[in-house]
Design a protein around this motif. Structure first.
Motif, PDB file in Angstrom:
ATOM      1  N   TRP A  73     -34.657 -18.822 -94.758  1.00  0.00           N
ATOM      2  CA  TRP A  73     -35.568 -19.190 -93.675  1.00  0.00           C
ATOM      3  C   TRP A  73     -36.761 -20.007 -94.167  1.00  0.00           C
ATOM      4  N   ASP A  74     -37.373 -19.612 -95.246  1.00  0.00           N
ATOM      5  CA  ASP A  74     -38.564 -20.303 -95.732  1.00  0.00           C
ATOM      6  C   ASP A  74     -38.275 -21.243 -96.900  1.00  0.00           C
ATOM      7  N   GLY A  75     -37.005 -21.483 -97.180  1.00  0.00           N
ATOM      8  CA  GLY A  75     -36.662 -22.285 -98.348  1.00  0.00           C
ATOM      9  C   GLY A  75     -35.999 -23.595 -98.002  1.00  0.00           C
ATOM     10  N   PRO A  76     -35.797 -24.434 -99.018  1.00  0.00           N
ATOM     11  CA  PRO A  76     -35.112 -25.710 -98.810  1.00  0.00           C
ATOM     12  C   PRO A  76     -33.605 -25.516 -98.686  1.00  0.00           C
ATOM     13  N   ILE A  77     -32.938 -26.506 -98.152  1.00  0.00           N
ATOM     14  CA  ILE A  77     -31.473 -26.519 -98.151  1.00  0.00           C
ATOM     15  C   ILE A  77     -31.038 -26.767 -99.592  1.00  0.00           C
ATOM     16  N   ARG A  78     -30.070 -25.986-100.042  1.00  0.00           N
ATOM     17  CA  ARG A  78     -29.574 -26.108-101.422  1.00  0.00           C
ATOM     18  C   ARG A  78     -28.081 -26.405-101.384  1.00  0.00           C
ATOM     19  N   ARG A  79     -27.636 -27.243-102.314  1.00  0.00           N
ATOM     20  CA  ARG A  79     -26.222 -27.605-102.425  1.00  0.00           C
ATOM     21  C   ARG A  79     -25.515 -26.582-103.312  1.00  0.00           C
ATOM     22  N   VAL A  80     -24.299 -26.173-102.930  1.00  0.00           N
ATOM     23  CA  VAL A  80     -23.468 -25.281-103.745  1.00  0.00           C
ATOM     24  C   VAL A  80     -22.095 -25.913-103.906  1.00  0.00           C
ATOM     25  N   ARG A  81     -21.457 -25.601-105.050  1.00  0.00           N
ATOM     26  CA  ARG A  81     -20.156 -26.177-105.371  1.00  0.00           C
ATOM     27  C   ARG A  81     -19.213 -25.092-105.875  1.00  0.00           C
ATOM     28  N   GLY A  83     -17.308 -22.600-107.891  1.00  0.00           N
ATOM     29  CA  GLY A  83     -17.722 -21.882-109.088  1.00  0.00           C
ATOM     30  C   GLY A  83     -19.110 -21.289-109.003  1.00  0.00           C
ATOM     31  N   ASP A  84     -19.945 -21.758-108.062  1.00  0.00           N
ATOM     32  CA  ASP A  84     -21.295 -21.211-107.897  1.00  0.00           C
ATOM     33  C   ASP A  84     -21.234 -19.838-107.234  1.00  0.00           C
ATOM     34  N   VAL A  85     -22.222 -19.009-107.535  1.00  0.00           N
ATOM     35  CA  VAL A  85     -22.358 -17.689-106.914  1.00  0.00           C
ATOM     36  C   VAL A  85     -23.758 -17.613-106.317  1.00  0.00           C
ATOM     37  N   VAL A  86     -23.848 -17.146-105.070  1.00  0.00           N
ATOM     38  CA  VAL A  86     -25.119 -17.045-104.358  1.00  0.00           C
ATOM     39  C   VAL A  86     -25.342 -15.591-103.968  1.00  0.00           C
ATOM     40  N   TRP A  87     -26.542 -15.093-104.166  1.00  0.00           N
ATOM     41  CA  TRP A  87     -26.923 -13.736-103.742  1.00  0.00           C
ATOM     42  C   TRP A  87     -28.051 -13.844-102.737  1.00  0.00           C
ATOM     43  N   ALA A  98     -20.356 -25.653 -94.808  1.00  0.00           N
ATOM     44  CA  ALA A  98     -19.861 -26.846 -95.474  1.00  0.00           C
ATOM     45  C   ALA A  98     -20.918 -27.933 -95.474  1.00  0.00           C
ATOM     46  N   GLY A  99     -20.718 -28.928 -96.339  1.00  0.00           N
ATOM     47  CA  GLY A  99     -21.546 -30.119 -96.286  1.00  0.00           C
ATOM     48  C   GLY A  99     -21.107 -30.986 -95.116  1.00  0.00           C
ATOM     49  N   PRO A 100     -21.874 -32.010 -94.793  1.00  0.00           N
ATOM     50  CA  PRO A 100     -21.521 -32.845 -93.645  1.00  0.00           C
ATOM     51  C   PRO A 100     -20.206 -33.601 -93.824  1.00  0.00           C
ATOM     52  N   ASP A 101     -19.830 -33.881 -95.084  1.00  0.00           N
ATOM     53  CA  ASP A 101     -18.617 -34.661 -95.346  1.00  0.00           C
ATOM     54  C   ASP A 101     -17.588 -33.915 -96.186  1.00  0.00           C
ATOM     55  N   THR A 102     -17.832 -32.646 -96.485  1.00  0.00           N
ATOM     56  CA  THR A 102     -16.932 -31.890 -97.356  1.00  0.00           C
ATOM     57  C   THR A 102     -16.664 -30.511 -96.782  1.00  0.00           C
ATOM     58  N   ALA A 103     -15.439 -30.043 -96.958  1.00  0.00           N
ATOM     59  CA  ALA A 103     -15.105 -28.663 -96.595  1.00  0.00           C
ATOM     60  C   ALA A 103     -15.573 -27.744 -97.715  1.00  0.00           C
ATOM     61  N   MET A 104     -15.689 -26.458 -97.416  1.00  0.00           N
ATOM     62  CA  MET A 104     -16.106 -25.478 -98.413  1.00  0.00           C
ATOM     63  C   MET A 104     -15.472 -24.140 -98.085  1.00  0.00           C
ATOM     64  N   THR A 105     -14.967 -23.454 -99.110  1.00  0.00           N
ATOM     65  CA  THR A 105     -14.450 -22.098 -98.955  1.00  0.00           C
ATOM     66  C   THR A 105     -15.232 -21.193 -99.889  1.00  0.00           C
ATOM     67  N   HIS A 106     -15.622 -20.037 -99.369  1.00  0.00           N
ATOM     68  CA  HIS A 106     -16.264 -19.037-100.220  1.00  0.00           C
ATOM     69  C   HIS A 106     -15.707 -17.663 -99.914  1.00  0.00           C
TER      70      HIS A 106
END
Length: 136
Positions: A73-81, A83-87, A98-106
């Motif tokens: 909520w109070d942070g910037p948009i961050r890119r993930v690819r 192999g990345d792990v987000v907590w 997903a990104g505007p031009d790319t699909a993403m599965t997590h």
């Protein structure tokens, strides 16, 4: 031990109340009591994303393919690819997709508390989604 074979699991299209765009969920595991973990593989087509939400006990995302975006909520948009792990800690308001031009599965891992794994809020607006991306 319990083995759930892949053909026994059915894909789900989640509610458009909580997602924007084309999203597919593939439930992987729901622990039996006293366990609380819920594990889901989620595929977002380009531009697809969650609504703003929190998790009562936090959430871990393991990006398995493609590239996407995450934001608190109070942070910037961050890119993930892949192999990345987000907590996301318990109660942290966020979205991911997903990104505007790319699909993403997590793979999303969260725990259930009092019958819920997430508290859903308003949708991410096109202006919020299209905001400046912080490159790490």
């Amino acid at each position: 031990m319990k083995i759930t074979h892949s053909e026994a699991r059915a894909s789900v299209t989640p509610s458009s109340d909580y997602f924007t765009g084309h999203v597919r969920q593939d439930p992987l595991n729901a622990a039996e009591v006293p366990g609380r973990s819920r594990i889901i593989s989620v595929t977002f087509e380009p531009g697809a994303r969650t609504a703003w939400h929190t998790h009562p006990l936090g959430q871990t995302l393991v990006i398995t393919s493609g590239a996407g975006l995450v934001q608190t909520w109070d942070g910037p948009i961050r890119r993930v690819r892949s192999g990345d792990v987000v907590w996301f800690p318990a109660g942290e308001k966020h979205w991911h997709g997903a990104g505007p031009d790319t699909a993403m599965t997590h793979i999303a891992i969260q725990e259930e508390l009092d019958g819920r794994t997430a508290d859903w809020m308003e949708k991410v607006s096109h202006e919020q989604y299209g905001g400046e991306i912080k490159n790490d």
